[in-house]
Design a protein around this motif. Structure first.
Motif: not given
Length: 149
Positions: A20-39
């Motif tokens: 996404g960074k290399e090609f300047q494309l958006p990235v959408l990550i869909i995941t459950s709240v079980d995988h919530y991250t503060m990163k």
């Protein structure tokens, strides 16, 4: 065009973010709240968190997907729901799910489930290696470059 990741258990999130960074494309990550991250993630990476529950992330992905998106998932059932929406769908191995082969994959999944239900043992996936990650990255580089031409 954007990358959409079925985030529950995807081993290639970092590779997709690099793409996404290399090609300047958006990235959408869909995941459950079980995988919530503060990163911290770059601005072009967006998360959608869904409630716990079977297939909640899948339903959200089907709702969010747009023609031309590149979905990364290992879920054959989800792939079969997204293909008619004119998105391209890839396994984290780099294999592309195609309308011509999705029925066969679904049948194999069904037969495997029936065998397990009957008490038979089936093989699980082999461990995902650094070389598997690199192969995925290279395949997706080629895909995106071809799409952007």
């Amino acid at each position: 065009m954007r990358f959409v990741i079925d985030g529950d258990g995807s081993p290639v999130k970092e590779e997709v973010i690099r793409l996404g960074k290399e090609f300047q494309l958006p990235v959408l990550i869909i995941t459950s709240v079980d995988h919530y991250t503060m990163k911290e993630y770059p601005d072009f990476v967006q998360f959608i968190y869904v409630d716990k529950g079977a297939d909640r992330a899948d339903y959200q992905i089907v709702k969010e997907i747009k023609p031309g998106d590149l979905l990364i998932t290992q879920d054959y059932g989800l792939a079969s729901l997204v293909l008619p929406k004119k998105a391209r769908v890839f396994h984290h191995s780099g294999m592309e799910y195609l309308p011509e082969t999705i029925d066969q994959l679904l049948m194999q999944r069904y037969i495997g489930g029936q065998m397990r239900k009957a008490g038979k043992r089936t093989k699980g996936p082999k461990p995902f290696t650094a070389s598997d990650r690199q192969l995925f990255y290279e395949i997706m580089m080629d895909v995106v470059e071809a799409e952007l031409k």
